[in-house]
Design an enzyme around this catalytic site. Structure first.
Site, mmCIF file in Angstrom:
data_model
loop_
_atom_site.group_PDB
_atom_site.id
_atom_site.type_symbol
_atom_site.label_atom_id
_atom_site.label_comp_id
_atom_site.label_asym_id
_atom_site.label_seq_id
_atom_site.Cartn_x
_atom_site.Cartn_y
_atom_site.Cartn_z
ATOM 1 N N LYS A 147 41.457 48.232 50.568
ATOM 2 C CA LYS A 147 40.724 47.771 51.748
ATOM 3 C C LYS A 147 41.608 47.738 52.985
ATOM 4 C CE LYS A 147 39.126 44.509 49.087
ATOM 5 N NZ LYS A 147 38.569 43.228 48.637
ATOM 6 N N ARG A 157 44.508 50.129 37.607
ATOM 7 C CA ARG A 157 43.510 50.358 38.650
ATOM 8 C C ARG A 157 43.193 51.850 38.750
ATOM 9 N NH1 ARG A 157 44.632 47.318 42.893
ATOM 10 N NH2 ARG A 157 43.602 48.601 44.422
ATOM 11 N N GLU A 210 37.175 39.707 46.972
ATOM 12 C CA GLU A 210 37.507 38.946 48.175
ATOM 13 C C GLU A 210 36.675 39.566 49.295
ATOM 14 O OE1 GLU A 210 41.693 39.079 49.034
ATOM 15 O OE2 GLU A 210 41.398 37.887 50.848
HETATM 16 P P1 ATP Z 1 42.063 46.240 47.572
HETATM 17 O O1 ATP Z 1 43.461 46.596 47.210
HETATM 18 O O2 ATP Z 1 41.188 47.416 47.780
HETATM 19 O O3 ATP Z 1 41.953 45.248 48.663
HETATM 20 P P2 ATP Z 1 41.654 44.080 45.842
HETATM 21 O O4 ATP Z 1 42.106 44.037 44.445
HETATM 22 O O5 ATP Z 1 42.446 43.291 46.810
HETATM 23 O O6 ATP Z 1 41.508 45.568 46.258
HETATM 24 P P3 ATP Z 1 39.413 42.402 45.415
HETATM 25 O O7 ATP Z 1 38.236 42.166 46.264
HETATM 26 O O8 ATP Z 1 40.369 41.302 45.212
HETATM 27 O O9 ATP Z 1 40.163 43.662 46.007
HETATM 28 O O10 ATP Z 1 38.982 43.028 44.017
HETATM 29 C C1 ATP Z 1 37.926 42.562 43.223
HETATM 30 C C2 ATP Z 1 38.141 43.086 41.834
HETATM 31 O O11 ATP Z 1 38.155 44.515 41.836
HETATM 32 C C3 ATP Z 1 39.462 42.642 41.287
HETATM 33 O O12 ATP Z 1 39.270 42.152 39.981
HETATM 34 C C4 ATP Z 1 40.312 43.872 41.307
HETATM 35 O O13 ATP Z 1 41.232 43.857 40.255
HETATM 36 C C5 ATP Z 1 39.294 44.993 41.165
HETATM 37 N N1 ATP Z 1 39.779 46.221 41.787
HETATM 38 C C6 ATP Z 1 40.140 46.430 43.060
HETATM 39 N N2 ATP Z 1 40.582 47.675 43.259
HETATM 40 C C7 ATP Z 1 40.499 48.314 42.062
HETATM 41 C C8 ATP Z 1 40.808 49.635 41.598
HETATM 42 N N3 ATP Z 1 41.301 50.569 42.420
HETATM 43 N N4 ATP Z 1 40.565 49.920 40.311
HETATM 44 C C9 ATP Z 1 40.059 49.003 39.483
HETATM 45 N N5 ATP Z 1 39.751 47.743 39.838
HETATM 46 C C10 ATP Z 1 39.966 47.396 41.110
HETATM 47 MG MG MG Z 2 42.658 41.175 46.131
#
Ligand code: ATP
Ligand code: MG
Length: 565
Positions: free
Chosen positions: A272, A262, A37
């Site tokens: 983020k 994760r 995102e």
């Molecule tokens: P954040 O919590 O940092 O905002 P998010 O999951 O909302 O992370 P996205 O941009 O939606 O961020 O994530 C893109 C991809 O990265 C998704 O498939 C998510 O599952 C993966 N991802 C995000 N954070 C992690 C993590 N700490 N470990 C492994 N994969 C991750």
């Molecule tokens: Mg997300």
């Protein structure tokens, strides 16, 4: 703690894919995707997902799509869209022409929403966001049905079309799926599919004033792209039933969703939402601050992409969350840089040395080896003269028992040069601080060996004062003092006030003049360093990537001993 492994270990995701290949479930294809995102910069947690998705696709001769899940215009920004692409490329992955945006599918998603309305599976609700939350119930109590749940189809359709046309204020109406307000899975209690938002979108501009919820968009986007294995983190496990419900109602292709744990990294935060606070509140100097766990920060810090890929391989993939020690990442960085970073000399905290028996005005050239790990790297000339700088730490006036470096009357080896003996200590008369050492050298020890076979206990680094170039050196420590700040009540209360130390001037050997931004060096005995983009011709700026101390090996040792006792 995850142990380092030399080759990609088999994991449960590979097992699922191999079984699908065996049974021909997806016609022998493997199509994955990385779906960020664009609401912040990528961090090391994302790297785990990137390496996994692009890595699996490559290993099984498939491909990985790059898709921005850009369903929330108010938090998204073109700066993020651009940085995310740059970071994935830097990490070493390529999506060819397969760059997609959820927003490209807005029209299709809208048409599918109308279909659900027509099938009596979705309705326009007038409850406010607070009321929706209140009606949802809890894990122990069922939810209540909205009074608007049983509107006639025609009325729903008319209202939904008028929502799209912009006839209603923000927050007044939503489109909800009609599933089951008593479901034990809260995600199935009539989830919101669309909300009204008068926010321009970075791609669709003002075309839309209704935006799909992530949960309504995600599964259908995967379906449109023919994704075979939709890999996501554990928190989406409970959403899978909803994604399946949507796909079943629409009667469209089903990808296989697979959840994994994760990455959590010690002494930092990986979300983020939290990282954006550090940036906006000025706790760090931007998303690419070398203390940040972002890929942009790590690049600037001097972490090579290959080290991050190795790290992601070593931590492996599983279903259970754990906290990986930062020392493992640093171990991978050190291991990578050790292979190819040229060795140079520099002094961070200079102490002046005058060699009394060295002719004034004379400069000679010594030969220094560029990388003992790599014979191809060759050697370079190093100027030597009467006035040097050595590291302040390498001298003690009154040394304790185990201090083997320079002290009054003692002899040490100068790296690639001569034996040096300290004859006299000069102090500032007012403060008593040591300001200069008067020394002698032994011309017969050129190259570091004494012809009479006498030995010294230490070799120290140095630079020739007249030829040395001044530099600003930035030393970093953990951003947080707590090992798991995200698990505490107030993560910002654990910010390390000493996470950045700036030194100026440090003195570097002249071969570093004009070093390009982004180039890596080992300053002997001090660590690996990377030239910062802030560097100017008159002021070189170096970031310390890692020290030379292997904290990971120490941790492993402690763990082993713990298991033995
Ligand atoms: P954040 O919590 O940092 O905002 P998010 O999951 O909302 O992370 P996205 O941009 O939606 O961020 O994530 C893109 C991809 O990265 C998704 O498939 C998510 O599952 C993966 N991802 C995000 N954070 C992690 C993590 N700490 N470990 C492994 N994969 C991750
Ligand atoms: Mg997300």
């Amino acid at each position: 703690m995850t142990k380092p492994e030399p080759t990609p270990p088999p994991n449960f995701i590979r097992a699922i894919i191999e079984e699908d290949l065996r049974t021909g479930k997806f016609g022998g294809r493997v199509i994955t995707r990385f779906p960020p995102e664009p609401n912040g910069y990528l961090h090391i947690g994302h790297a785990k997902s990137i390496c996994l998705n692009f890595g699996l696709a490559a290993d099984y001769h498939g491909y990985c799509n790059f898709r921005f899940d850009d369903t929330n215009p108010s938090k998204e920004d073109i700066e993020y869209v651009e940085s995310i692409q740059a970071d994935v490329r830097w990490l070493g992955f390529d999506w060819d022409d397969r760059l997609y945006y959820a927003s490209d599918y807005f029209e299709q998603l809208y048409a599918w929403a109308e279909k659900l309305i027509q099938d009596g599976k979705a309705y326009v609700d007038e409850l406010s966001p607070e009321e929706i939350r209140e009606y949802r119930g809890t894990l122990t109590e069922p939810g209540r049905e909205s009074p608007w749940r049983n509107r006639p189809v025609a009325e729903n359709l008319d209202l939904f079309r008028r929502m799209r046309a912009g006839e209603f204020p923000e927050g007044s109406l939503t489109l909800r799926a009609k599933i089951d307000m008593a479901s034990p899975n809260l995600n199935l209690r009539d989830p919101v599919m669309y909300r009204i938002k008068y926010a321009p979108h970075h791609r669709t501009g003002t075309t839309w004033c209704i935006y799909p919820m992530y949960d309504w968009a995600h599964g259908q986007c995967d379906s449109i792209e023919g994704i075979t294995h939709s890999i996501c983190t554990m928190e989406y496990e409970d959403h899978r039933a909803l994604y399946d419900w949507y796909l079943d109602q629409l009667g469209i292709y089903h990808p296989q969703q697979i959840e994994f744990a994760r990455l959590n990294l010690s002494h930092t935060v990986l979300s983020k939402r939290r990282l954006i606070q550090l940036v906006q509140e000025g706790h760090v100097n931007g998303w690419d601050d070398p203390r940040m766990p972002t890929l942009a920060g790590m690049r600037r810090r001097g972490y090579p992409p290959a080290a991050i890929r190795t790290f992601c391989e070593r931590i492996g993939v599983g279903k259970r969350e754990n906290l990986v020690d930062m020392a493992l990442l640093e171990f991978c960085v050190r291991e990578e840089l050790n292979k190819w970073a040229p060795r140079v000399m520099g002094v961070l905290r200079p102490l002046k040395v005058i060699i009394e028996n060295y002719p004034e005005g004379q400069v000679e050239e010594l030969e220094a080896i560029n990388n003992p790990e790599d014979p191809q790297a060759g050697s370079r000339p190093l100027p030597f003269s009467r006035e040097l700088y050595i590291e302040r730490d390498d001298f003690m006036e009154d040394p304790p028992k185990k201090f083997y470096r320079l002290a009054p009357g003692r002899e040490v080896r100068l790296r690639y040069a001569f034996f040096l003996k300290c004859e006299q200590v000069i102090k500032d008369s007012a403060t008593g601080e040591v300001v200069e050492l008067r020394c002698t050298y032994d011309p017969a020890t050129r190259g570091g060996q004494a012809p009479d076979g006498r030995q010294v206990k230490a070799t120290i680094h140095w630079v020739s004062a007249a030829q040395a170039i001044p530099a600003e050196v930035r030393l970093y420590d953990r951003l947080f003092t707590h090992h798991h700040p995200a698990a505490t009540e107030d993560f910002k209360a654990h910010l390390n006030p000493h996470s950045l130390e700036v030194i100026y001037p440090a003195w570097l050997e002249p071969s570093l003049a004009g070093a390009a931004s982004g180039s890596h060096y080992q300053l002997e005995r001090l660590g690996y360093f990377c030239v910062d983009p802030d560097s100017r011709t008159d002021r070189l700026v170096l970031n310390r990537s890692v020290t030379l101390r292997d904290a990971w090996a120490k941790l492993q040792e402690v763990e082993k001993q713990g298991k033995r006792s």
